[in-house]
Design an enzyme around this catalytic site. Structure first.
Site, PDB file in Angstrom:
ATOM      1  N   ASP A  69     -34.922   4.027 -43.988  1.00 22.14           N
ATOM      2  CA  ASP A  69     -33.909   3.015 -44.264  1.00 22.14           C
ATOM      3  C   ASP A  69     -32.569   3.525 -43.745  1.00 22.14           C
ATOM      4  O   ASP A  69     -32.254   4.701 -43.869  1.00 22.14           O
ATOM      5  CB  ASP A  69     -33.831   2.753 -45.768  1.00 22.14           C
ATOM      6  N   GLU A  72     -30.360   3.312 -38.383  1.00 19.49           N
ATOM      7  CA  GLU A  72     -29.476   2.931 -37.285  1.00 19.49           C
ATOM      8  C   GLU A  72     -28.056   3.409 -37.614  1.00 19.49           C
ATOM      9  O   GLU A  72     -27.722   3.594 -38.776  1.00 19.49           O
ATOM     10  CB  GLU A  72     -29.493   1.415 -37.062  1.00 19.49           C
TER      11      GLU A  72
END
Length: 103
Positions: A69, A72
């Site tokens: 999670d 990015e």
């Protein structure tokens, strides 16, 4: 805070795997835990370091799969800064002379 989380982050810092600013410093962004640095996966050393980190984690806690999670380089832009806690350098790379037409 340095933007680095415990041993994992320190090993990354020793291998110099984080995205850099134009001045060569680790780029520090802000996400939910606070100041954060981001791995530079365009660097082959980073890929090897990341693989070693996953293996070490698996050695400590065996797992069949992993969900990353916030994998990015996200930034929580609450003070109008973009890209890092210091903002981005004002140049045509960070602020191109064109933008997408969004209706």
């Amino acid at each position: 805070s340095s933007g680095i989380n415990a041993e994992y982050g320190e090993r990354g810092k020793m291998k110099d795997v984080y995205i850099k600013t134009s001045q060569g410093e680790d780029l520090v962004g802000k996400v939910w835990p606070g100041p954060t640095v981001f791995p530079d996966f365009t660097n082959p050393i980073t890929i090897n370091w990341w693989n070693d980190e996953i293996i070490e984690f698996h050695d400590q806690l065996p797992f069949d799969g992993i969900w990353l999670d916030m994998n990015e380089p996200a930034n929580f832009d609450e003070n109008g800064t973009h890209g890092s806690i210091n903002g981005c350098e004002d140049n045509t790379i960070n602020h191109p002379p064109y933008s997408a037409l969004i209706p």
